[in-house]
Motif scaffolding. Structure first.
Motif, PDB file in Angstrom:
ATOM      1  N   TYR A 183      61.531   4.891  39.051  1.00  0.00           N
ATOM      2  CA  TYR A 183      60.812   5.133  37.792  1.00  0.00           C
ATOM      3  C   TYR A 183      59.303   5.258  37.977  1.00  0.00           C
ATOM      4  O   TYR A 183      58.561   5.162  37.011  1.00  0.00           O
ATOM      5  N   THR A 184      58.832   5.488  39.201  1.00  0.00           N
ATOM      6  CA  THR A 184      57.436   5.857  39.378  1.00  0.00           C
ATOM      7  C   THR A 184      57.306   7.360  39.169  1.00  0.00           C
ATOM      8  O   THR A 184      58.265   8.121  39.377  1.00  0.00           O
ATOM      9  N   CYS A 185      56.123   7.782  38.753  1.00  0.00           N
ATOM     10  CA  CYS A 185      55.947   9.224  38.545  1.00  0.00           C
ATOM     11  C   CYS A 185      54.493   9.622  38.753  1.00  0.00           C
ATOM     12  O   CYS A 185      53.577   8.825  38.530  1.00  0.00           O
ATOM     13  N   THR A 186      54.307  10.839  39.183  1.00  0.00           N
ATOM     14  CA  THR A 186      52.991  11.412  39.404  1.00  0.00           C
ATOM     15  C   THR A 186      52.950  12.783  38.746  1.00  0.00           C
ATOM     16  O   THR A 186      53.775  13.647  39.061  1.00  0.00           O
ATOM     17  N   GLY A 187      52.009  12.981  37.821  1.00  0.00           N
ATOM     18  CA  GLY A 187      51.896  14.257  37.134  1.00  0.00           C
ATOM     19  C   GLY A 187      52.722  14.297  35.863  1.00  0.00           C
ATOM     20  O   GLY A 187      53.728  13.593  35.711  1.00  0.00           O
ATOM     21  N   ALA A 188      52.296  15.151  34.931  1.00  0.00           N
ATOM     22  CA  ALA A 188      52.911  15.210  33.606  1.00  0.00           C
ATOM     23  C   ALA A 188      54.382  15.594  33.653  1.00  0.00           C
ATOM     24  O   ALA A 188      55.211  15.040  32.920  1.00  0.00           O
ATOM     25  N   VAL A 189      54.738  16.534  34.530  1.00  0.00           N
ATOM     26  CA  VAL A 189      56.121  17.013  34.582  1.00  0.00           C
ATOM     27  C   VAL A 189      57.056  15.910  35.076  1.00  0.00           C
ATOM     28  O   VAL A 189      58.120  15.653  34.478  1.00  0.00           O
ATOM     29  N   GLU A 190      56.663  15.233  36.154  1.00  0.00           N
ATOM     30  CA  GLU A 190      57.524  14.181  36.681  1.00  0.00           C
ATOM     31  C   GLU A 190      57.616  13.006  35.704  1.00  0.00           C
ATOM     32  O   GLU A 190      58.672  12.377  35.569  1.00  0.00           O
ATOM     33  N   CYS A 191      56.520  12.702  34.998  1.00  0.00           N
ATOM     34  CA  CYS A 191      56.558  11.603  34.031  1.00  0.00           C
ATOM     35  C   CYS A 191      57.500  11.933  32.869  1.00  0.00           C
ATOM     36  O   CYS A 191      58.232  11.060  32.385  1.00  0.00           O
ATOM     37  N   ALA A 192      57.501  13.176  32.426  1.00  0.00           N
ATOM     38  CA  ALA A 192      58.455  13.582  31.391  1.00  0.00           C
ATOM     39  C   ALA A 192      59.887  13.419  31.894  1.00  0.00           C
ATOM     40  O   ALA A 192      60.782  12.961  31.163  1.00  0.00           O
ATOM     41  N   GLU A 193      60.107  13.789  33.145  1.00  0.00           N
ATOM     42  CA  GLU A 193      61.441  13.647  33.739  1.00  0.00           C
ATOM     43  C   GLU A 193      61.894  12.188  33.737  1.00  0.00           C
ATOM     44  O   GLU A 193      63.059  11.883  33.422  1.00  0.00           O
ATOM     45  N   LYS A 194      60.984  11.269  34.071  1.00  0.00           N
ATOM     46  CA  LYS A 194      61.364   9.859  34.146  1.00  0.00           C
ATOM     47  C   LYS A 194      61.623   9.273  32.756  1.00  0.00           C
ATOM     48  O   LYS A 194      62.461   8.375  32.601  1.00  0.00           O
ATOM     49  N   VAL A 195      60.931   9.762  31.744  1.00  0.00           N
ATOM     50  CA  VAL A 195      61.253   9.350  30.374  1.00  0.00           C
ATOM     51  C   VAL A 195      62.677   9.778  30.026  1.00  0.00           C
ATOM     52  O   VAL A 195      63.464   9.000  29.468  1.00  0.00           O
ATOM     53  N   ARG A 196      63.015  11.002  30.385  1.00  0.00           N
ATOM     54  CA  ARG A 196      64.372  11.503  30.098  1.00  0.00           C
ATOM     55  C   ARG A 196      65.417  10.726  30.891  1.00  0.00           C
ATOM     56  O   ARG A 196      66.518  10.468  30.406  1.00  0.00           O
ATOM     57  N   LYS A 197      65.066  10.337  32.101  1.00  0.00           N
ATOM     58  CA  LYS A 197      65.988   9.540  32.912  1.00  0.00           C
ATOM     59  C   LYS A 197      66.222   8.182  32.253  1.00  0.00           C
ATOM     60  O   LYS A 197      67.368   7.707  32.173  1.00  0.00           O
ATOM     61  N   ALA A 198      65.147   7.549  31.775  1.00  0.00           N
ATOM     62  CA  ALA A 198      65.290   6.257  31.102  1.00  0.00           C
ATOM     63  C   ALA A 198      66.131   6.389  29.844  1.00  0.00           C
ATOM     64  O   ALA A 198      66.983   5.535  29.547  1.00  0.00           O
ATOM     65  N   SER A 199      65.920   7.462  29.103  1.00  0.00           N
ATOM     66  CA  SER A 199      66.712   7.704  27.898  1.00  0.00           C
ATOM     67  C   SER A 199      68.186   7.873  28.239  1.00  0.00           C
ATOM     68  O   SER A 199      69.066   7.294  27.590  1.00  0.00           O
ATOM     69  N   ARG A 200      68.455   8.635  29.267  1.00  0.00           N
ATOM     70  CA  ARG A 200      69.845   8.853  29.699  1.00  0.00           C
ATOM     71  C   ARG A 200      70.504   7.547  30.127  1.00  0.00           C
ATOM     72  O   ARG A 200      71.693   7.316  29.854  1.00  0.00           O
ATOM     73  N   ALA A 201      69.740   6.673  30.765  1.00  0.00           N
ATOM     74  CA  ALA A 201      70.298   5.410  31.244  1.00  0.00           C
ATOM     75  C   ALA A 201      70.611   4.439  30.118  1.00  0.00           C
ATOM     76  O   ALA A 201      71.382   3.503  30.302  1.00  0.00           O
ATOM     77  N   GLY A 202      69.976   4.644  28.940  1.00  0.00           N
ATOM     78  CA  GLY A 202      70.286   3.790  27.799  1.00  0.00           C
ATOM     79  C   GLY A 202      69.111   3.074  27.184  1.00  0.00           C
ATOM     80  O   GLY A 202      69.304   2.176  26.354  1.00  0.00           O
ATOM     81  N   ALA A 203      67.877   3.438  27.538  1.00  0.00           N
ATOM     82  CA  ALA A 203      66.708   2.747  26.998  1.00  0.00           C
ATOM     83  C   ALA A 203      66.585   2.959  25.495  1.00  0.00           C
ATOM     84  O   ALA A 203      66.772   4.070  24.993  1.00  0.00           O
ATOM     85  N   ASP A 204      66.241   1.883  24.774  1.00  0.00           N
ATOM     86  CA  ASP A 204      65.941   1.954  23.343  1.00  0.00           C
ATOM     87  C   ASP A 204      64.472   2.240  23.108  1.00  0.00           C
ATOM     88  O   ASP A 204      64.073   2.651  22.021  1.00  0.00           O
TER      89      ASP A 204
END
Length: 423
Positions: A183-204
């Motif tokens: 869940y580390t990220c560098t740059g806007a695109v990768e940070c957006a990806e990690k938000v989507r990953k957290a959402s997919r995993a079940g984050a509220d």
């Protein structure tokens, strides 16, 4: 004939459903339905299954078969909300234990702490960072009644910069690679990806570490971590998915940047200055001060519990604790209740109320921060934070008047969450 048979079956099913509905009748000497209003006198609250169905003055006769709870002259009020807890951890542990203990151990620890937290009067908590699935497992366990504990709004792992607070630090690089949760990220695109990953995993909710932190082995101070573009990407992506973002943040410029990016709440906010707070006010960003966290840290300072790296950062913060919250109130920034339980012992959460009052909130404002204000931050104001017909049956009872003396909340006599009585 077949149609009549179906109708009869449906009628029987409805009658059976009605028959098994559980009714609880609660008598109390005083009832606070909304902290913005005066307490009511002797009242009867009726709960059906997990919902409040009526609140009436006086002592109303209980229907046949109802469970009766007589609280005498105690004060009944909405269940409390703690917006920043770490149920899966306890204070004072060696940071190296994350290389030894399996994630599953966090569920065991979390079950213990969920029970303690509920019995302390907190019927809803926001789990502010855990291993990948531990908080999600606890969330399901308490929702289904398999584990005694509060309603859990869970973030899962926090998003962090590489090598920053929230990332794995303090180990050799090859160990970092093994322990990394992704869940580390560098740059806007990768940070957006990690938000989507957290959402997919079940984050509220999405948790980020917008600045350095006190208790990590990252030793480069408490300043800003993410770039403005990265934080904007995180906020926009989360909001597009219907998720809010909570940002761990100590340094003023990191707080200002997070608020400007649209982050929903600033957790800690230790060094927030006027410039940062004005941006928070303009953007509607909440402050969650977590004053108890620093009490827990102070109690352990100089005892060999923290590494020299951590102790140096602790000493940077202690003289400023609470000052930013007082400035936030003066500027009209909404203040919501959160403690960082896990940095101190779970179950002491309600001591936060006295600290909030010490640093400038009135008792009523302090109680609102853990009820109506916290519920609004969670977008759950029609579910929790007040007592009213149709709301979730989350309530506690204490002796005395918490609207004038918040220390009464440190000893909770009775707890109900989602219609289930604790204990």
């Amino acid at each position: 004939m077949r149609k009549l048979g179906l109708v009869a079956a449906a009628t029987c099913a409805l009658m059976s459903s009605a028959a098994i509905a559980k009714t609880t009748v609660i008598y109390a000497g005083h009832v606070i339905t909304d902290v913005a209003e005066a307490a009511q006198g002797p009242s009867t609250v009726i709960v059906t299954d997990d919902r409040i169905t009526s609140i009436a003055p006086g002592r109303v006769d209980a229907p046949a078969g109802a469970e009766i709870v007589d609280l005498g002259d105690k004060t009944l009020l909405p269940g409390l909300i703690d917006l920043h807890v770490h149920l899966t951890g306890d204070p004072g542990g060696d940071y190296r234990s994350e290389a030894v203990e399996p994630d599953e151990w966090g569920v065991v620890v979390g079950e213990k702490n969920a029970r303690i937290t509920l019995r302390a009067g907190f019927t809803t908590v926001r789990e502010a960072g855990s291993a990948q699935y531990t908080a999600f497992a606890l969330r399901r366990g308490t929702a289904e009644g398999l584990i005694e504990g509060p309603r859990i709004v869970a973030a899962g792992p926090a998003l962090a910069i590489i090598g920053g607070h929230g990332d794995v630090t303090g180990f050799r690089e090859d160990i970092h690679a093994v322990l990394d949760q992704g869940y580390t990220c560098t740059g806007a695109v990768e940070c957006a990806e990690k938000v989507r990953k957290a959402s997919r995993a079940g984050a509220d909710v999405i948790k980020i570490t917008a600045t350095g932190g006190v208790l990590s082995q990252q030793g480069r101070g408490l300043g800003a971590h993410f770039s403005n573009a990265e934080m904007e990407s995180i906020a926009e992506t989360a909001h597009s998915l219907g998720l809010k973002v909570m940002a761990h943040a100590h340094g003023a410029r990191g707080i200002e940047s997070a608020a400007a990016a649209g982050i929903d709440s600033i957790e800690h906010g230790t060094f927030a200055d006027e410039a940062a707070l004005k941006v928070m006010k303009a953007k509607g960003t909440y402050m969650v001060p977590t004053l108890m966290a620093f009490e827990g840290i102070r109690e352990r300072l100089g005892k060999g519990i923290y590494t020299p790296t951590v102790e140096a950062k602790v000493r940077m913060t202690l003289n400023d604790v609470g000052k930013a919250m007082a400035r936030a109130k003066a500027l009209g920034v909404p203040i919501a209740f959160g403690t960082d339980a896990g940095v101190f012992e779970h179950g002491r959460n309600a001591h936060e109320f006295a600290l909030l009052v010490e640093h400038g909130l009135t008792p009523r404002e302090a109680l609102a921060s853990a009820t109506t204000v916290a519920a609004r931050l969670l977008s759950m104001e029609n579910e929790i934070g007040r007592l009213a017909p149709g709301m979730s049956a989350d309530m506690i009872a204490v002796s005395g008047d918490p609207l004038s003396d918040v220390t009464t909340l440190e000893k909770v006599d009775w707890v109900m969450t989602r219609g289930r009585i604790a204990g």
